[in-house]
Scaffold this active site. Structure first.
Site, PDB file in Angstrom:
ATOM      1  N   TYR A  66       0.822  -1.162   0.119  1.00  0.00           N
ATOM      2  CA  TYR A  66      -0.032   0.020  -0.049  1.00  0.00           C
ATOM      3  C   TYR A  66       0.898   1.422   0.039  1.00  0.00           C
ATOM      4  O   TYR A  66       0.428   2.117  -0.659  1.00  0.00           O
ATOM      5  CB  TYR A  66      -0.928  -0.030   1.136  1.00  0.00           C
ATOM      6  N   HIS A 118     -15.199   1.753  -2.686  1.00  0.00           N
ATOM      7  CA  HIS A 118     -14.133   0.751  -2.258  1.00  0.00           C
ATOM      8  C   HIS A 118     -13.065   1.542  -1.345  1.00  0.00           C
ATOM      9  O   HIS A 118     -12.092   0.983  -1.109  1.00  0.00           O
ATOM     10  CB  HIS A 118     -13.189   0.206  -3.573  1.00  0.00           C
ATOM     11  N   CYS A 129      -9.264   0.042  17.681  1.00  0.00           N
ATOM     12  CA  CYS A 129     -10.251   1.047  18.350  1.00  0.00           C
ATOM     13  C   CYS A 129     -10.790   2.111  17.313  1.00  0.00           C
ATOM     14  O   CYS A 129     -11.454   3.173  17.672  1.00  0.00           O
ATOM     15  CB  CYS A 129      -9.594   2.154  19.179  1.00  0.00           C
ATOM     16  N   GLY A 186     -15.203   3.651 -17.598  1.00  0.00           N
ATOM     17  CA  GLY A 186     -13.766   3.146 -17.403  1.00  0.00           C
ATOM     18  C   GLY A 186     -13.692   1.924 -16.404  1.00  0.00           C
ATOM     19  O   GLY A 186     -12.914   1.850 -15.669  1.00  0.00           O
ATOM     20  N   SER A 188     -14.786  -2.396 -16.088  1.00  0.00           N
ATOM     21  CA  SER A 188     -15.148  -3.620 -16.649  1.00  0.00           C
ATOM     22  C   SER A 188     -16.411  -3.996 -16.285  1.00  0.00           C
ATOM     23  O   SER A 188     -16.896  -4.985 -16.831  1.00  0.00           O
ATOM     24  CB  SER A 188     -13.923  -4.537 -16.110  1.00  0.00           C
TER      25      SER A 188
HETATM   26  P1  OAD Z   1     -10.818  -3.331 -14.518  1.00  0.00           P
HETATM   27  O1  OAD Z   1      -9.156  -3.222 -14.261  1.00  0.00           O
HETATM   28  O2  OAD Z   1     -11.494  -4.247 -13.852  1.00  0.00           O
HETATM   29  O3  OAD Z   1     -11.160  -2.334 -15.494  1.00  0.00           O
HETATM   30  C1  OAD Z   1     -10.809  -1.200 -16.216  1.00  0.00           C
HETATM   31  C2  OAD Z   1     -11.720  -0.881 -17.292  1.00  0.00           C
HETATM   32  O4  OAD Z   1     -11.171   0.408 -17.812  1.00  0.00           O
HETATM   33  C3  OAD Z   1     -11.468  -1.821 -18.662  1.00  0.00           C
HETATM   34  O5  OAD Z   1     -12.778  -2.115 -18.961  1.00  0.00           O
HETATM   35  C4  OAD Z   1     -10.734  -1.032 -19.706  1.00  0.00           C
HETATM   36  O6  OAD Z   1     -11.156  -1.515 -21.116  1.00  0.00           O
HETATM   37  C5  OAD Z   1     -10.933   0.467 -19.334  1.00  0.00           C
HETATM   38  N1  OAD Z   1     -10.023   1.455 -19.681  1.00  0.00           N
HETATM   39  C6  OAD Z   1      -8.898   1.381 -19.670  1.00  0.00           C
HETATM   40  N2  OAD Z   1      -8.249   2.565 -20.034  1.00  0.00           N
HETATM   41  C7  OAD Z   1      -9.495   3.462 -20.176  1.00  0.00           C
HETATM   42  C8  OAD Z   1      -9.735   4.797 -20.646  1.00  0.00           C
HETATM   43  N3  OAD Z   1      -8.341   5.707 -20.994  1.00  0.00           N
HETATM   44  N4  OAD Z   1     -10.524   5.195 -20.847  1.00  0.00           N
HETATM   45  C9  OAD Z   1     -11.676   4.338 -20.640  1.00  0.00           C
HETATM   46  N5  OAD Z   1     -11.551   3.088 -20.301  1.00  0.00           N
HETATM   47  C10 OAD Z   1     -10.490   2.605 -20.089  1.00  0.00           C
HETATM   48  O7  OAD Z   1     -11.276  -1.846 -13.204  1.00  0.00           O
HETATM   49  P2  OAD Z   1     -12.368  -1.754 -12.225  1.00  0.00           P
HETATM   50  O8  OAD Z   1     -13.583  -2.018 -13.083  1.00  0.00           O
HETATM   51  O9  OAD Z   1     -12.250  -0.413 -11.716  1.00  0.00           O
HETATM   52  O10 OAD Z   1     -11.800  -3.552  -6.380  1.00  0.00           O
HETATM   53  O11 OAD Z   1     -12.268  -3.020 -11.258  1.00  0.00           O
HETATM   54  C11 OAD Z   1     -13.250  -2.812 -10.204  1.00  0.00           C
HETATM   55  C12 OAD Z   1     -12.738  -3.361  -9.002  1.00  0.00           C
HETATM   56  O12 OAD Z   1     -11.852  -4.498  -9.235  1.00  0.00           O
HETATM   57  C13 OAD Z   1     -11.713  -2.582  -8.486  1.00  0.00           C
HETATM   58  O13 OAD Z   1     -12.050  -1.460  -7.568  1.00  0.00           O
HETATM   59  C14 OAD Z   1     -10.900  -3.481  -7.551  1.00  0.00           C
HETATM   60  C15 OAD Z   1     -10.693  -4.716  -8.113  1.00  0.00           C
HETATM   61  O14 OAD Z   1     -11.137  -5.742  -7.435  1.00  0.00           O
HETATM   62  C16 OAD Z   1     -11.352  -3.788  -4.863  1.00  0.00           C
HETATM   63  O15 OAD Z   1     -10.107  -3.454  -4.584  1.00  0.00           O
HETATM   64  C17 OAD Z   1     -12.130  -3.855  -3.971  1.00  0.00           C
HETATM   65 ZN    ZN Z   2      -6.258   2.324  18.193  1.00  0.00          ZN
END
Ligand code: OAD
Ligand code: ZN
Length: 247
Positions: A66, A118, A129, A186, A188
């Site tokens: 992180y 998230h 705490c 943006g 998936s």
């Molecule tokens: P993903 O990595 O699954 O998807 C990213 C999406 O962005 C894909 O569909 C790409 O095609 C698209 N993409 C990439 N570049 C782009 C651009 N410049 N403009 C538009 N689209 C673009 O990411 P998330 O959908 O955010 O959760 O993933 C969802 C969650 O999965 C995250 O929040 C995380 C992960 O597990 C946790 O950490 C709880």
């Molecule tokens: Zn504490």
């Protein structure tokens, strides 16, 4: 760039607009998508690090992952996509950003009504705490301990297997259901319950539009799909909205 007449008309009439954003929105800022490329972290699957058991087994190790991501996210800037969304907030009576991103870039771009499903990497809290810590020294390689109780401090992000923050999720669902126009940008659209938001909006009668560089599993169920980079598409869209509002 081609936006349908239907979308332009819907936006001209819209009182409530909501957007769901995912990692793709920050891609043009240089935030690596969920699976980091390069460096030592490439060898590990996010699922194996972003989880409670991993943290308890080896807090320093997960903490360092992180810290690495915090450093990356602090050094980047909001892109035209984030800025366009911040401007759109001023143009509709109700406008909500529902985000899956933890990078804080919507707030840094000036959006105010942002719901983080998230969590946020800039916040941390004590496991014991629940005291919150917002200022983390990114060079600190050992997991921090709570000043009050000595408990382990973890990032305030949702880990695999954990529930989403309840209030944020409820608010997001309400906004989705109340939308006249809804954008899924943006993402998936594979991770639930976040991916429910465009479907909730659709069922409630919103006009639902996807903006993505590629088709997704949800594309076929939505009203309009705009293929392209979110920064570029949203920059064009905001120009059109501005022009319409001035008429
Ligand atoms: P993903 O990595 O699954 O998807 C990213 C999406 O962005 C894909 O569909 C790409 O095609 C698209 N993409 C990439 N570049 C782009 C651009 N410049 N403009 C538009 N689209 C673009 O990411 P998330 O959908 O955010 O959760 O993933 C969802 C969650 O999965 C995250 O929040 C995380 C992960 O597990 C946790 O950490 C709880
Ligand atoms: Zn504490």
């Amino acid at each position: 760039m081609k936006f349908s007449k239907e979308l332009i008309n819907r936006l001209a009439e819209a009182k409530s607009v909501s957007v769901l954003t995912g990692a793709g929105v920050s891609a043009e800022s240089g935030v690596p998508t969920f699976r980091d490329k390069g460096g030592i972290w490439e060898k590990f699957r996010p699922e194996d690090l972003a989880n409670f058991d991993a943290f308890i087994n080896d807090p320093d190790f997960v903490w360092n992952w992180y810290q690495h991501r915090r450093e990356v996210m602090r050094d980047v800037k909001p892109n035209p996509g984030h800025l366009a969304l911040a401007e759109m907030e001023e143009m509709f009576p109700n406008f909500t950003v529902i985000t899956q991103n933890i990078d804080n870039l919507h707030f840094r771009a000036g959006s105010k009504n942002v719901t983080e499903l998230h969590g946020n990497i800039e916040r941390s809290f004590c496991l014991k705490c629940r005291t919150f810590y917002n200022e983390i020294d990114v060079t600190e390689k050992k997991v921090l301990r709570c000043e009050k109780c000595g408990g382990l401090i973890r990032p305030d992000v949702v880990w695999f297997g954990e529930m989403l923050p309840e209030k944020a999720l409820m608010y997001a669902e309400e906004c989705a259901a109340a939308s006249d126009v809804f954008f899924s940008i943006g993402t998936s659209a594979e991770v639930y319950p976040a991916a429910l938001m465009p479907l909730i909006a659709k069922r409630a009668g919103a006009y639902v539009v996807e903006i993505n560089t590629k088709p997704t599993v949800m594309s076929a169920d939505l009203d309009e799909v705009i293929q392209g980079k979110s920064g570029e598409v949203l920059s064009e869209l905001i120009k059109l909205i501005r022009a319409n509002k001035n008429n």
